[in-house]
Design an enzyme around this catalytic site. Structure first.
Site, PDB file in Angstrom:
ATOM      1  N   LYS A 254       0.860  -1.191   0.000  1.00 42.21           N
ATOM      2  CA  LYS A 254       0.000   0.000   0.000  1.00 42.21           C
ATOM      3  C   LYS A 254       0.890   1.233   0.000  1.00 42.21           C
ATOM      4  CE  LYS A 254      -2.970   2.703   3.172  1.00 42.21           C
ATOM      5  NZ  LYS A 254      -3.765   2.720   4.422  1.00 42.21           N
ATOM      6  N   ASP A 259      -2.553  10.309   3.516  1.00 42.15           N
ATOM      7  CA  ASP A 259      -3.933   9.883   3.761  1.00 42.15           C
ATOM      8  C   ASP A 259      -4.648  10.917   4.627  1.00 42.15           C
ATOM      9  OD1 ASP A 259      -6.307   8.563   4.169  1.00 42.15           O
ATOM     10  OD2 ASP A 259      -5.469   7.028   5.508  1.00 42.15           O
ATOM     11  N   LYS A 266      -9.957  12.934   8.232  1.00 40.44           N
ATOM     12  CA  LYS A 266      -9.393  12.619   9.541  1.00 40.44           C
ATOM     13  C   LYS A 266      -9.349  13.885  10.393  1.00 40.44           C
ATOM     14  CE  LYS A 266      -6.232   8.881   8.178  1.00 40.44           C
ATOM     15  NZ  LYS A 266      -6.822   7.823   9.013  1.00 40.44           N
ATOM     16  N   ASP A 277       1.905   6.682   5.323  1.00 40.44           N
ATOM     17  CA  ASP A 277       0.887   5.701   4.930  1.00 40.44           C
ATOM     18  C   ASP A 277       1.276   4.921   3.658  1.00 40.44           C
ATOM     19  OD1 ASP A 277      -1.450   4.460   5.737  1.00 40.44           O
ATOM     20  OD2 ASP A 277      -2.746   5.754   4.526  1.00 40.44           O
ATOM     21  N   ASP A 336     -11.967   6.924   4.162  1.00 41.83           N
ATOM     22  CA  ASP A 336     -10.731   6.751   4.919  1.00 41.83           C
ATOM     23  C   ASP A 336     -10.309   5.273   4.979  1.00 41.83           C
ATOM     24  OD1 ASP A 336      -8.542   7.517   6.352  1.00 41.83           O
ATOM     25  OD2 ASP A 336      -9.605   7.836   8.252  1.00 41.83           O
ATOM     26  N   GLU A 338      -9.249   3.487   2.667  1.00 42.41           N
ATOM     27  CA  GLU A 338      -8.802   3.529   1.272  1.00 42.41           C
ATOM     28  C   GLU A 338      -7.728   2.479   0.963  1.00 42.41           C
ATOM     29  OE1 GLU A 338      -7.453   5.220   3.580  1.00 42.41           O
ATOM     30  OE2 GLU A 338      -5.322   5.054   3.159  1.00 42.41           O
ATOM     31  N   ARG A 340      -7.474  -0.656   1.610  1.00 40.78           N
ATOM     32  CA  ARG A 340      -8.006  -1.933   1.101  1.00 40.78           C
ATOM     33  C   ARG A 340      -8.479  -1.790  -0.347  1.00 40.78           C
ATOM     34  NH1 ARG A 340     -12.253  -2.091   5.942  1.00 40.78           N
ATOM     35  NH2 ARG A 340     -10.528  -0.919   6.874  1.00 40.78           N
TER      36      ARG A 340
HETATM   37  N1  BES Z   1      -3.841   4.719   7.101  1.00 37.53           N
HETATM   38  C1  BES Z   1      -4.925   4.466   7.962  1.00 37.53           C
HETATM   39  C2  BES Z   1      -4.572   3.509   9.095  1.00 37.53           C
HETATM   40  C3  BES Z   1      -3.572   3.989  10.103  1.00 37.53           C
HETATM   41  C4  BES Z   1      -3.985   4.620  11.255  1.00 37.53           C
HETATM   42  C5  BES Z   1      -2.229   3.727   9.945  1.00 37.53           C
HETATM   43  C6  BES Z   1      -3.063   5.017  12.201  1.00 37.53           C
HETATM   44  C7  BES Z   1      -1.314   4.130  10.888  1.00 37.53           C
HETATM   45  C8  BES Z   1      -1.718   4.765  12.019  1.00 37.53           C
HETATM   46  C9  BES Z   1      -6.085   3.842   7.178  1.00 37.53           C
HETATM   47  O1  BES Z   1      -6.197   4.248   5.863  1.00 37.53           O
HETATM   48  C10 BES Z   1      -7.330   4.264   7.857  1.00 37.53           C
HETATM   49  O2  BES Z   1      -7.617   5.425   7.877  1.00 37.53           O
HETATM   50  N2  BES Z   1      -8.060   3.300   8.404  1.00 37.53           N
HETATM   51  C11 BES Z   1      -9.258   3.579   9.079  1.00 37.53           C
HETATM   52  C12 BES Z   1     -10.250   2.499   8.702  1.00 37.53           C
HETATM   53  C13 BES Z   1     -11.656   2.775   9.156  1.00 37.53           C
HETATM   54  C14 BES Z   1     -12.222   3.979   8.440  1.00 37.53           C
HETATM   55  C15 BES Z   1     -12.492   1.556   8.885  1.00 37.53           C
HETATM   56  C16 BES Z   1      -8.980   3.557  10.570  1.00 37.53           C
HETATM   57  O3  BES Z   1      -8.159   2.763  11.014  1.00 37.53           O
HETATM   58  O4  BES Z   1      -9.558   4.371  11.276  1.00 37.53           O
HETATM   59 ZN    ZN Z   2      -4.483   4.881   4.960  1.00 38.79          ZN
HETATM   60 MN    MN Z   3      -7.347   5.996   5.639  1.00 38.81          MN
END
Ligand code: BES
Ligand code: ZN
Ligand code: MN
Length: 489
Positions: A254, A259, A266, A277, A336, A338, A340
């Site tokens: 990825k 992000d 966020k 990210d 968010d 994204e 996946r």
């Molecule tokens: N890049 C983030 C995950 C992340 C969070 C990595 C903190 C490193 C530190 C990912 O894209 C994300 O935002 N995931 C969301 C998923 C949710 C919306 C289902 C998350 O973890 O809040």
């Molecule tokens: Zn992300």
């Molecule tokens: Mn995200």
């Protein structure tokens, strides 16, 4: 670009000991045995070295620790670093000793008296890895890097051992640089350019641009980048050091260069961390670099989806339905989630084009992974016990924390959408597992596969044994070892 600290390898000689400038590191066995060069050095220092070795401080020190004798009399050096390390040291002890030397070294030059070469690769690796600094954007001239000189009995034999450490360190440094780099510097184009430059070391690198990705039907990947001015790309890096024509092993990463969360924005606090990210793509790139540098006898393909997740008038909206390359439709309930979407299409493309013998993907995929395992272990999700166990073993051998997490059909049910084949979020419970279940839908049934959620381990807010604060390069060594032990020869 941060390169490995320059070093030389010279033949150990008692005649020059007194004249060496900078710092001298001397390895002393656990029971205080000085060895030939150590004894000579001690004599020049009027017994100060044996004094240190006979002190309670040395006795209390653990294997791999380092004591400093400042301003020693009788020799030109500024300091002598006494490293407690036996001939039967473990890999971790040797790396720890190397790291201790890196910390003690500072900007001074360092002469490592290493007559005993049993753990020279690991000592050198610890030293090189812990000596990393990311100062590309500091305007004040960074401290000059002190030079490292390995004084050994057999320079020819030492050369290969230290080169082996350097090949690994260069890969880890590449990953760390990419992951540390801010998103205004490491744009999608800049990222692809840095990967393309690896053709110089023998990799075949292709950059797939948006029109090609559209033609391939990568609607999941493309929707993530549609709000950004930076073009989405997929980069394919091939290393064919194995049997010609044999199917490769695939690594997929990825690569979200930033992000913001997109329209599902966020919160501001901490958003700056999302510059890392693209850590999964960074690890894939670092592994490919090490494989090429050490001319691995394996066929490995690295594929990364490089994209920026921004909100804008063109951005994908919550509720939009997109079609993946596989053909399955996805309701994007949360922009968010994204990562996946990126991986869905790149995983499918990897299988479609290369029919690999197995596949491992890496991603900073979920915040829930950090909640579950903190920063000590990455989450490992797999449909194949053999591949999973081999990876876990390789990770343990490299002291890179990894812990298996479950998959299961019951979690999969949480991805049901009213309007499309699936939605891209499964709700708060088991957030990392539902993300993994989503990915699994894009993995063919008989394909051995691991998903590594590295959200907690890709970058750290404080230093670790082998890295300063910031990007760690977690996974480069584990994957390099996995390939060496299972896909070569
Ligand atoms: N890049 C983030 C995950 C992340 C969070 C990595 C903190 C490193 C530190 C990912 O894209 C994300 O935002 N995931 C969301 C998923 C949710 C919306 C289902 C998350 O973890 O809040
Ligand atoms: Zn992300
Ligand atoms: Mn995200």
């Amino acid at each position: 670009m941060t390169t490995v600290c320059p070093y030389t390898i010279t033949a150990a000689s008692v005649d020059t000991l007194a004249d060496l400038g900078g710092q001298i590191a001397v390895l002393v066995s656990l029971n205080g045995q000085l060895g030939g060069l150590g004894t000579q050095l001690d004599a020049r220092m009027h017994g100060a070295l044996s004094g240190a070795v006979n002190s309670p401080a040395f006795e209390k020190a653990s294997a791999g620790d380092c004591l400093t004798i400042g301003f020693p009399s009788g020799i030109a050096a500024d300091a002598v670093l006494v490293v407690k390390l036996g001939a039967d040291a473990t890999q971790d002890e040797a790396r720890k000793a190397g790291a201790a030397l890196a910390k003690a070294k500072g900007d001074k030059s360092l002469h490592v008296l290493a007559s005993d070469m049993a753990r020279l690769t690991d000592l050198a690796l610890g030293l090189l890895l812990r000596d990393y600094r990311f100062d590309a954007h500091m305007t004040k001239a960074p401290d000059p890097r002190g030079h490292i000189d390995f004084c050994v009995d057999d320079p020819e034999a030492a050369r290969d051992k230290i080169a082996a450490a350097k090949d690994i360190a260069e890969g880890v440094f590449f990953t760390r640089d990419l992951t540390n780099e801010p998103a205004n510097v490491l744009t999608t184009t800049d990222f692809a350019d840095r990967l393309k430059a690896m053709e110089d070391i023998g990799l075949t690198v292709e950059v797939l641009e948006e029109d090609e990705l559209e033609r391939l039907g990568m609607g999941a990947l493309l929707c993530v980048g549609q709000g950004s001015d930076s073009p989405t790309k997929v980069v394919v890096m091939q290393w064919n050091g194995g049997t010609e024509g044999e199917a490769p092993f695939a690594l997929v990463g990825k690569g979200v260069v930033f992000d913001t969360g997109g329209i599902s924005l966020k919160p501001g606090a901490g958003m700056w961390d999302m510059t890392m990210d693209m850590g999964g793509a960074g690890v894939v790139s670092g592994v490919m670099k090490t494989l090429a540098l050490r001319k691995a006898k394996a066929n490995v393909v690295g594929l990364v989806g490089i994209v920026e997740n921004m909100p804008s008038g063109n951005a994908v909206r919550p509720g939009d339905v997109v079609t993946s390359m596989k053909g399955d439709t996805i309701e994007v309930q949360n922009t968010d989630a994204e990562g996946r979407l990126v991986l869905a299409d790149v995983l499918w493309y990897a299988q479609d084009r290369f029919a690999p013998t197995g596949m491992i993907n890496l991603a900073t995929l979920t915040g829930a992974m950090v909640v579950a395992l903190g920063h000590e272990n990455a989450g490992v999700f797999s449909n194949d016990d053999t591949l999973c166990d081999a990876f876990l073993k390789a990770a343990a051998s490299e002291s890179e924390g990894a812990w298996r997490m479950p998959l299961g059909d019951a979690y999969d049910a949480l991805l049901k959408s009213r309007v499309a084949d699936m939605k891209n979020i499964g709700g708060r419970p088991a957030g990392s597992i539902t993300a993994a279940q989503f990915l699994k839908r894009f993995v063919k049934d008989d394909m051995p596969w691991c998903h590594l959620d590295i959200a907690g381990v890709a970058s750290r807010s404080s230093q670790t044994n082998l890295a300063p604060a910031g990007a760690t390069g977690w996974g480069v060594m584990a994957l390099n070892r996995l390939i060496a032990e299972h896909y070569e020869g």
